[in-house]
Write an enzyme that holds these catalytic residues in place. Structure first.
Site: not given
Ligand code: NAP
Length: 455
Positions: A228, A262
């Site tokens: 990720e 993010c």
């Protein structure tokens, strides 16, 4: 990087930790393997009870955990409280659903009886970032432990007390000793861990270089990984959108976690017809943000987590300006106070083809693009190496369908900001990584999908 707690709001060094020696790491690996040999035989019912107990601890002691998060990485205390609650939620979600998700799947074939069984893989290494110091870990640990795996956590070096607190929560919840261990080690030790036979797979949330390095080490030893990584999520606003609501969410989605998420809305992409109005409203919202001590209940924007991140962000902003971009508001660090504070910033008129267009800004800095229509909006949205999330605002059904179909990302949110939810898969495409966390997809990343055929 030293393993230490340094208050990002003051710069004060509060506590340092000795990294584990090689012998201590080896002992923890042995314990993890032994734990797996027994833990894999425990029932879903037992695992579920332990995970629910972990959820109870998270809820009952959320204020302590929230203080720790804010102290170590600077997120506003009120957001840290929400993070502890969300960790409890993901524990309960998997405690309630994992057994059903991992039940044998019957398949009709030429056998008298054939089915798919999902079995744990063993010791899984999780390399985690500091930005959501509890959530990132629990969204790995809850499904991994329910599946019967055991976890080793290498957390970011600036959140050691969070890392140790999480290990304690899981122990206190009743899980067998060694089922989840924190390793206080630097990044340089990760490749050796991956090479160890006892470690069966790894997951990393963090930057592209860290992800590439972990995946290279895992590739060498043929071990599965989930990555990720970064994102530069677009926030597209089309003419039919409810503008006031969109602007409100744009502000929240950019400033969440002091801009260090993010899935933050990093690029505002707005059609020309409403761009002036959007600009006026967003400038008002940014000006109203209260920047300050993250422990204060009314603070909207705290410091960046480290001086390195602050310097990097400022360098990106100054580089943008040198290349011809214009700063609409902000553009500087707050030099009148200690700590890693940066002004809420909006950059526009970004020269096409400049590095600014392609980069992730990990802090309270938004890039603002004016586009003539939806075609160019989608083109600009897709013109980065990343593909994590996207938020788009329209009330027109045809536009909505095109956005869902044509945006290159792991998630598209229409008329809402991108967020994670235990019930929905989370992850990216392109350089944002691969694999998924959360939901049934996340649970099945670290299992052996075994085909069984009986005649
Ligand atoms: P980072 O430097 O990559 O750190 C993340 C973790 O990786 C830390 O535990 C770090 O340890 C470790 N690490 C660093 N270099 C490594 C290497 N070469 N090999 C193995 N491990 C290594 O990340 P960051 O820059 O602090 O975090 C921000 C980045 O994470 C942003 O790009 C952000 O978008 C991304 N992120 C993505 C998600 C997502 O779900 N997609 C969520 C949050 C953040 P040390 O601390 O000891 O260096």
């Amino acid at each position: 990087m030293a393993i230490a707690t340094i208050n990002p709001a003051t710069g004060e060094l509060l506590k340092t930790f000795e990294p584990l020696s090689d012998a201590e790491i080896a002992a923890k690996l042995d314990l993890a393997q032994q734990a797996f040999d027994s833990y894999r035989k425990t029932s879903f019912e037992s695992r579920s009870l332990w995970l629910q107990k972990a959820a109870d601890i998270l809820e009952q002691e959320k204020s302590e955990f929230a203080k720790l998060m804010t102290l170590e990485m600077g997120k506003p205390y009120k957001a840290a409280l929400g993070e502890a609650e969300k960790c409890a939620q993901v524990c309960r979600y998997y405690a309630e659903n994992a057994a059903g998700f991992l039940a044998d799947t019957q398949v009709l074939t030429d056998a008298s009886h054939s089915f798919v069984r999902y079995q744990p893989m063993g010791v899984i290494l999780a390399v985690m970032p500091w930005n959501f110091p509890f959530w990132q870990v629990f969204r790995f640990a809850a499904p991994a432990l329910m599946a019967g795996n055991v976890g080793l956590l290498k957390h970011a070096s600036n959140v050691p007390q969070c890392a140790l607190a999480i290990e304690t929560i899981i122990q206190r919840a009743g899980f067998l000793s060694g089922v989840f261990q924190t390793l206080l080690i630097g990044a340089a030790k990760v490749a050796d861990l991956i090479a160890d036979d006892r470690v069966k797979a790894a997951t990393l949330t963090g930057s592209e270089p860290a992800g590439a390095s972990l995946a290279a080490a895992a590739g060498k030893h043929i071990k599965k990984t989930v990555l990720e990584l970064g994102g530069s999520d677009p926030f597209i606003v089309l003419e039919s959108a409810d503008l006031e609501t969109a602007v409100s969410f744009a502000t929240t989605a950019r400033m969440l976690n002091n801009g260090q998420s993010c899935i933050a809305a990093k690029r505002f992409i707005v059609v020309e017809a409403i761009a002036d109005k959007f600009e006026k409203l967003i400038l008002e919202k940014f000006a109203a943000l209260k920047v300050g001590d993250p422990m204060e209940p009314d603070t909207d924007l705290g410091p960046l987590a480290t001086p390195h991140l602050l310097n990097e962000l400022d360098h990106q902003v100054q580089t943008a300006v040198k290349s011809g971009a214009k700063v609409l508001t902000g553009g500087h660090r707050l030099s009148h106070r200690p700590g890693n504070f940066y002004e809420p910033t909006i950059i526009t008129d970004i020269p096409p083809g400049s590095p600014t267009e392609q980069e992730e800004f990990f802090g309270p800095v938004a890039l603002f693009f004016r586009v003539p229509d939806i075609d160019v909006a989608i083109k600009v949205a897709n013109a980065t190496p990343f593909g994590l999330g996207a938020s788009a605002w329209t009330t027109n059904e045809q536009e909505r369908d095109r956005l869902i179909e044509e945006i290159e990302a792991g998630a598209v949110f229409i008329n809402g900001m991108v967020k994670s939810d235990p019930r929905m898969p989370f992850g990216g495409i392109k350089r944002s990584g691969y694999g998924r966390e959360l939901s049934i997809e996340g649970l099945k990343e670290f299992v052996n999908v075994k085909t069984v055929w009986v005649k």
